[in-house]
Write an enzyme that holds these catalytic residues in place. Structure first.
Site, mmCIF file in Angstrom:
data_model
loop_
_atom_site.group_PDB
_atom_site.id
_atom_site.type_symbol
_atom_site.label_atom_id
_atom_site.label_comp_id
_atom_site.label_asym_id
_atom_site.label_seq_id
_atom_site.Cartn_x
_atom_site.Cartn_y
_atom_site.Cartn_z
ATOM 1 N N HIS A 121 -5.324 17.919 13.410
ATOM 2 C CA HIS A 121 -4.024 18.069 12.751
ATOM 3 C C HIS A 121 -3.008 17.148 13.433
ATOM 4 C CE1 HIS A 121 -0.230 19.750 11.421
ATOM 5 N NE2 HIS A 121 -0.898 20.250 10.392
ATOM 6 N N GLU A 130 -3.697 14.529 5.111
ATOM 7 C CA GLU A 130 -2.353 15.005 5.459
ATOM 8 C C GLU A 130 -1.549 13.857 6.065
ATOM 9 O OE1 GLU A 130 -2.128 19.564 6.020
ATOM 10 O OE2 GLU A 130 -2.148 18.546 7.927
HETATM 11 P P1 PGA Z 1 3.637 21.997 5.468
HETATM 12 O O1 PGA Z 1 2.507 21.854 6.585
HETATM 13 O O2 PGA Z 1 2.955 22.602 4.258
HETATM 14 O O3 PGA Z 1 4.654 22.939 6.061
HETATM 15 O O4 PGA Z 1 4.166 20.649 5.205
HETATM 16 C C1 PGA Z 1 1.219 21.442 6.259
HETATM 17 C C2 PGA Z 1 0.385 21.289 7.504
HETATM 18 O O5 PGA Z 1 0.932 20.979 8.563
HETATM 19 O O6 PGA Z 1 -0.831 21.479 7.482
#
Ligand code: PGA
Length: 250
Positions: free
Chosen positions: A96, A169
């Site tokens: 992440h 992401e």
């Molecule tokens: P968010 O976070 O939906 O608050 O943007 C997503 C994540 O960090 O996995």
């Protein structure tokens, strides 16, 4: 069918988490019982995982937000995949961007993926470019580097029959309220899927999107037919908001 992964980060205390589970267990069963076909994976902070597993119906899966790159040993503050398996984790987020802020090292993430696969825990591997990479047109270069390190560990260890999840992401989309243009996201999701399945036709690859998914934008992702689900941060904390998002996605 869509997969929803709730990444609760460090947003709730242990007591908040117990309350959330007790208050929402029945509604969660209604929302995610087998015949409803959507899948839900809750990823609370480490100390709460075993309790969540006890409190929440078995139709809901539980995951961790990270794991150690080592199996066991003198690694203060780390959590072993062996323990995660013992307390009922079947999924684990790795790579992440908030953890890459401390160590952004693809070979460490690949080591974690290998340990997880060997313990029959599905790795949810986060990949994505920074704002700077995006501005320099480096998105695909970054994604290829991140995917190659995972692919080489799979090849070296002959792991060809397990599931892996890749969560795209982009750093700049997390918590910012901004999501990628849908046509670009469509290209990226298709690219990730094809890139992995070209090497491993037998590996079950699911591609998720994460970063500012909310009740206002969830329906816009529907046209991306090969997107398998979502990784939600802040929108997964309040159950009624989360439920709204799941229902809008149907
Ligand atoms: P968010 O976070 O939906 O608050 O943007 C997503 C994540 O960090 O996995």
């Amino acid at each position: 069918m869509s997969i929803f992964v709730a990444n609760w980060k460090m947003q709730k205390t242990y007591k908040d988490i117990i309350l959330w589970c007790k208050e929402n267990n029945q509604e969660l069963i209604n929302l995610f019982s087998a015949e409803k076909s959507d899948k839900f994976i809750i990823c609370p902070s480490f100390e709460s995982i075993a309790t969540v597993r006890e409190l929440i119906d078995n139709q809901i899966a539980v995951g961790a937000q990270d794991c150690s790159e080592f199996q066991l040993g003198a690694h203060t503050g780390q959590v072993s995949v062996l323990s995660l398996k013992e307390i009922g984790c079947n999924y684990c987020i790795i790579g992440h961007s908030e953890t890459r802020n401390f160590i952004n090292n693809n070979s460490v993430i690949a080591k974690k993926a290998l340990l997880l696969l060997n313990s029959n825990i599905v790795p949810i591997i986060c990949i994505g470019e920074s704002q700077e990479d995006k501005l320099n047109n480096k998105t695909f270069d970054v994604l290829i580097d991140e995917l190659n390190s995972i692919i080489s560990v799979i090849i070296k260890n002959n792991i060809f029959n397990k599931d892996i999840f890749i969560a795209y992401e982009p750093f700049w989309a997390i918590g910012s309220g901004i999501v990628p243009d849908i046509d670009i996201l469509l290209r990226i999701v298709t690219f990730i899927k094809n890139y992995i399945t070209k090497f491993f036709p037998k590996i079950g690859v699911k591609v998720l999107y994460g970063g500012s998914v909310n009740e206002k934008n969830i329906t816009s992702f529907k046209i991306i037919k090969n997107l398998d689900g979502f990784l939600l941060g802040s929108s997964s904390l309040d159950f009624q908001l989360f439920k709204k998002i799941v229902l809008l996605n149907k």
